[in-house]
Design a protein around this motif. Sequence first.
Motif, PDB file in Angstrom:
ATOM      1  N   PRO A   1      68.989  88.422  59.205  1.00 47.67           N
ATOM      2  CA  PRO A   1      67.998  88.796  58.191  1.00 47.67           C
ATOM      3  C   PRO A   1      67.895  87.848  57.008  1.00 47.67           C
ATOM      4  O   PRO A   1      66.999  87.996  56.179  1.00 47.67           O
ATOM      5  CB  PRO A   1      68.496  90.171  57.731  1.00 47.67           C
ATOM      6  CG  PRO A   1      69.977  90.081  57.903  1.00 47.67           C
ATOM      7  CD  PRO A   1      70.170  89.283  59.168  1.00 47.67           C
ATOM      8  N   GLY A   2      68.774  86.869  56.908  1.00 45.32           N
ATOM      9  CA  GLY A   2      68.794  85.986  55.750  1.00 45.32           C
ATOM     10  C   GLY A   2      70.020  86.274  54.904  1.00 45.32           C
ATOM     11  O   GLY A   2      70.903  87.033  55.304  1.00 45.32           O
ATOM     12  N   ALA A   3      70.093  85.681  53.703  1.00 43.65           N
ATOM     13  CA  ALA A   3      71.300  85.785  52.884  1.00 43.65           C
ATOM     14  C   ALA A   3      70.959  85.720  51.405  1.00 43.65           C
ATOM     15  O   ALA A   3      69.861  85.304  51.022  1.00 43.65           O
ATOM     16  CB  ALA A   3      72.266  84.663  53.245  1.00 43.65           C
TER      17      ALA A   3
ATOM     18  N   VAL B   1      74.065  91.779  43.040  1.00 41.82           N
ATOM     19  CA  VAL B   1      73.516  93.101  42.758  1.00 41.82           C
ATOM     20  C   VAL B   1      71.999  93.048  42.609  1.00 41.82           C
ATOM     21  O   VAL B   1      71.283  93.937  43.100  1.00 41.82           O
ATOM     22  CB  VAL B   1      74.188  93.710  41.508  1.00 41.82           C
ATOM     23  CG1 VAL B   1      73.478  94.971  41.052  1.00 41.82           C
ATOM     24  CG2 VAL B   1      75.657  93.991  41.797  1.00 41.82           C
ATOM     25  N   GLU B   2      71.473  92.031  41.951  1.00 38.42           N
ATOM     26  CA  GLU B   2      70.015  91.939  41.776  1.00 38.42           C
ATOM     27  C   GLU B   2      69.306  91.858  43.130  1.00 38.42           C
ATOM     28  O   GLU B   2      68.278  92.509  43.337  1.00 38.42           O
ATOM     29  CB  GLU B   2      69.654  90.746  40.899  1.00 38.42           C
ATOM     30  CG  GLU B   2      70.093  90.919  39.455  1.00 38.42           C
ATOM     31  CD  GLU B   2      69.932  89.651  38.636  1.00 38.42           C
ATOM     32  OE1 GLU B   2      69.535  88.604  39.188  1.00 38.42           O
ATOM     33  OE2 GLU B   2      70.218  89.720  37.429  1.00 38.42           O
ATOM     34  N   ALA B   3      69.840  91.088  44.058  1.00 30.36           N
ATOM     35  CA  ALA B   3      69.227  90.993  45.386  1.00 30.36           C
ATOM     36  C   ALA B   3      69.344  92.324  46.128  1.00 30.36           C
ATOM     37  O   ALA B   3      68.406  92.736  46.821  1.00 30.36           O
ATOM     38  CB  ALA B   3      69.884  89.871  46.195  1.00 30.36           C
ATOM     39  N   ILE B   4      70.475  92.997  45.982  1.00 28.95           N
ATOM     40  CA  ILE B   4      70.648  94.303  46.634  1.00 28.95           C
ATOM     41  C   ILE B   4      69.625  95.292  46.086  1.00 28.95           C
ATOM     42  O   ILE B   4      68.992  96.025  46.853  1.00 28.95           O
ATOM     43  CB  ILE B   4      72.089  94.822  46.458  1.00 28.95           C
ATOM     44  CG1 ILE B   4      73.070  93.936  47.228  1.00 28.95           C
ATOM     45  CG2 ILE B   4      72.189  96.279  46.922  1.00 28.95           C
ATOM     46  CD1 ILE B   4      74.528  94.193  46.908  1.00 28.95           C
TER      47      ILE B   4
ATOM     48  N   GLU C   1      63.354  80.482  51.111  1.00 27.17           N
ATOM     49  CA  GLU C   1      62.815  80.854  52.427  1.00 27.17           C
ATOM     50  C   GLU C   1      63.821  81.623  53.285  1.00 27.17           C
ATOM     51  O   GLU C   1      63.447  82.268  54.264  1.00 27.17           O
ATOM     52  CB  GLU C   1      62.265  79.651  53.200  1.00 27.17           C
ATOM     53  CG  GLU C   1      63.290  78.625  53.615  1.00 27.17           C
ATOM     54  CD  GLU C   1      63.440  77.468  52.650  1.00 27.17           C
ATOM     55  OE1 GLU C   1      63.951  76.414  53.080  1.00 27.17           O
ATOM     56  OE2 GLU C   1      63.061  77.601  51.461  1.00 27.17           O
ATOM     57  N   HIS C   2      65.089  81.578  52.909  1.00 26.93           N
ATOM     58  CA  HIS C   2      66.118  82.317  53.639  1.00 26.93           C
ATOM     59  C   HIS C   2      66.696  83.489  52.820  1.00 26.93           C
ATOM     60  O   HIS C   2      67.596  84.173  53.272  1.00 26.93           O
ATOM     61  CB  HIS C   2      67.241  81.377  54.086  1.00 26.93           C
ATOM     62  CG  HIS C   2      66.770  80.344  55.053  1.00 26.93           C
ATOM     63  ND1 HIS C   2      66.379  80.644  56.330  1.00 26.93           N
ATOM     64  CD2 HIS C   2      66.586  79.010  54.896  1.00 26.93           C
ATOM     65  CE1 HIS C   2      65.982  79.533  56.947  1.00 26.93           C
ATOM     66  NE2 HIS C   2      66.104  78.535  56.092  1.00 26.93           N
TER      67      HIS C   2
ATOM     68  N   PHE D   1      60.134  90.200  58.175  1.00 27.69           N
ATOM     69  CA  PHE D   1      60.972  89.658  57.099  1.00 27.69           C
ATOM     70  C   PHE D   1      60.304  89.906  55.752  1.00 27.69           C
ATOM     71  O   PHE D   1      59.082  89.848  55.632  1.00 27.69           O
ATOM     72  CB  PHE D   1      61.189  88.153  57.288  1.00 27.69           C
ATOM     73  CG  PHE D   1      62.086  87.804  58.428  1.00 27.69           C
ATOM     74  CD1 PHE D   1      63.461  87.815  58.282  1.00 27.69           C
ATOM     75  CD2 PHE D   1      61.560  87.450  59.652  1.00 27.69           C
ATOM     76  CE1 PHE D   1      64.299  87.494  59.341  1.00 27.69           C
ATOM     77  CE2 PHE D   1      62.385  87.121  60.727  1.00 27.69           C
ATOM     78  CZ  PHE D   1      63.755  87.135  60.558  1.00 27.69           C
ATOM     79  N   TYR D   2      61.130  90.123  54.724  1.00 21.50           N
ATOM     80  CA  TYR D   2      60.646  90.337  53.363  1.00 21.50           C
ATOM     81  C   TYR D   2      61.406  89.400  52.448  1.00 21.50           C
ATOM     82  O   TYR D   2      62.638  89.433  52.400  1.00 21.50           O
ATOM     83  CB  TYR D   2      60.895  91.784  52.932  1.00 21.50           C
ATOM     84  CG  TYR D   2      60.192  92.781  53.825  1.00 21.50           C
ATOM     85  CD1 TYR D   2      58.894  93.215  53.536  1.00 21.50           C
ATOM     86  CD2 TYR D   2      60.813  93.251  54.969  1.00 21.50           C
ATOM     87  CE1 TYR D   2      58.249  94.112  54.376  1.00 21.50           C
ATOM     88  CE2 TYR D   2      60.170  94.152  55.820  1.00 21.50           C
ATOM     89  CZ  TYR D   2      58.888  94.567  55.512  1.00 21.50           C
ATOM     90  OH  TYR D   2      58.250  95.444  56.348  1.00 21.50           O
ATOM     91  N   GLY D   3      60.690  88.592  51.705  1.00 18.90           N
ATOM     92  CA  GLY D   3      61.310  87.649  50.790  1.00 18.90           C
ATOM     93  C   GLY D   3      61.832  88.329  49.548  1.00 18.90           C
ATOM     94  O   GLY D   3      61.202  89.240  49.009  1.00 18.90           O
ATOM     95  N   LEU D   4      62.997  87.888  49.097  1.00 17.51           N
ATOM     96  CA  LEU D   4      63.610  88.377  47.862  1.00 17.51           C
ATOM     97  C   LEU D   4      63.977  87.179  46.980  1.00 17.51           C
ATOM     98  O   LEU D   4      65.145  86.933  46.708  1.00 17.51           O
ATOM     99  CB  LEU D   4      64.872  89.187  48.156  1.00 17.51           C
ATOM    100  CG  LEU D   4      64.740  90.404  49.068  1.00 17.51           C
ATOM    101  CD1 LEU D   4      66.095  91.034  49.313  1.00 17.51           C
ATOM    102  CD2 LEU D   4      63.766  91.409  48.518  1.00 17.51           C
ATOM    103  N   PRO D   5      62.985  86.404  46.560  1.00 14.62           N
ATOM    104  CA  PRO D   5      63.309  85.208  45.777  1.00 14.62           C
ATOM    105  C   PRO D   5      63.994  85.564  44.471  1.00 14.62           C
ATOM    106  O   PRO D   5      63.899  86.684  43.985  1.00 14.62           O
ATOM    107  CB  PRO D   5      61.947  84.556  45.528  1.00 14.62           C
ATOM    108  CG  PRO D   5      60.955  85.654  45.713  1.00 14.62           C
ATOM    109  CD  PRO D   5      61.557  86.622  46.672  1.00 14.62           C
ATOM    110  N   ARG D   6      64.666  84.579  43.920  1.00 13.42           N
ATOM    111  CA  ARG D   6      65.396  84.793  42.656  1.00 13.42           C
ATOM    112  C   ARG D   6      64.466  85.200  41.557  1.00 13.42           C
ATOM    113  O   ARG D   6      63.369  84.898  41.421  1.00 13.42           O
ATOM    114  CB  ARG D   6      66.103  83.513  42.242  1.00 13.42           C
ATOM    115  CG  ARG D   6      67.247  83.190  43.140  1.00 13.42           C
ATOM    116  CD  ARG D   6      67.733  81.818  42.839  1.00 13.42           C
ATOM    117  NE  ARG D   6      67.319  81.016  43.984  1.00 13.42           N
ATOM    118  CZ  ARG D   6      67.963  79.997  44.445  1.00 13.42           C
ATOM    119  NH1 ARG D   6      69.011  79.584  43.821  1.00 13.42           N
ATOM    120  NH2 ARG D   6      67.576  79.349  45.502  1.00 13.42           N
TER     121      ARG D   6
END
Length: 167
Positions: free
Chosen positions: A136-138, A13-16, A146-147, A162-167
């Motif tokens: 798009p990554g996972a 959910v946080e990544a979404i 990086e993914h 691409f847009y990074g969504l790091p933890r």
Amino acid sequence: MRLGVISDTHDNVEAIERAVAVFEREGCDTLVHCGDFIAPPVLPFFEGFEVHGVLGNNDGELDGLEAGFRALGNGSELHGRRAALEFDGVSVGVLHGESRDDVDDLAASGRYDLVCYGHHHERDERAVEGCTVLNPGAHFPTVPDEHRTVATYDTESGDVTFYGLPR
């Protein structure tokens, strides 16, 4: 039109939420999800978008996912294992992509300008016989930063970002 592309959210959910913020900021009204939502409770986080999704190898609650897509409205649809879509004259093939050969065969078929896939938990952009192939990554817990990405596709220019969504 800027098309948002996401995959393998795996109930994260946080990544979404971070992805939705990127898609809103970038002016995406339509999203493609390449599978592995996992459970229906994640679908309301995509509210407000037209979402086109395909089933991944870990998507088992089919009735709940279908009901969740109906509840999203806006023309959202769960297409099964594959989708053939068109946005602003750009033909888009979508599959989860367990087999990279299947992905490349679909891209080489000449039917699509863009083929979107997931499953491998690695972002990817390449050309196959004039077709843009995009993963798009996972957002699975063990995916390296990086993914941990989402992407946009500009239907006018064909540009992928691409847009990074790091933890």
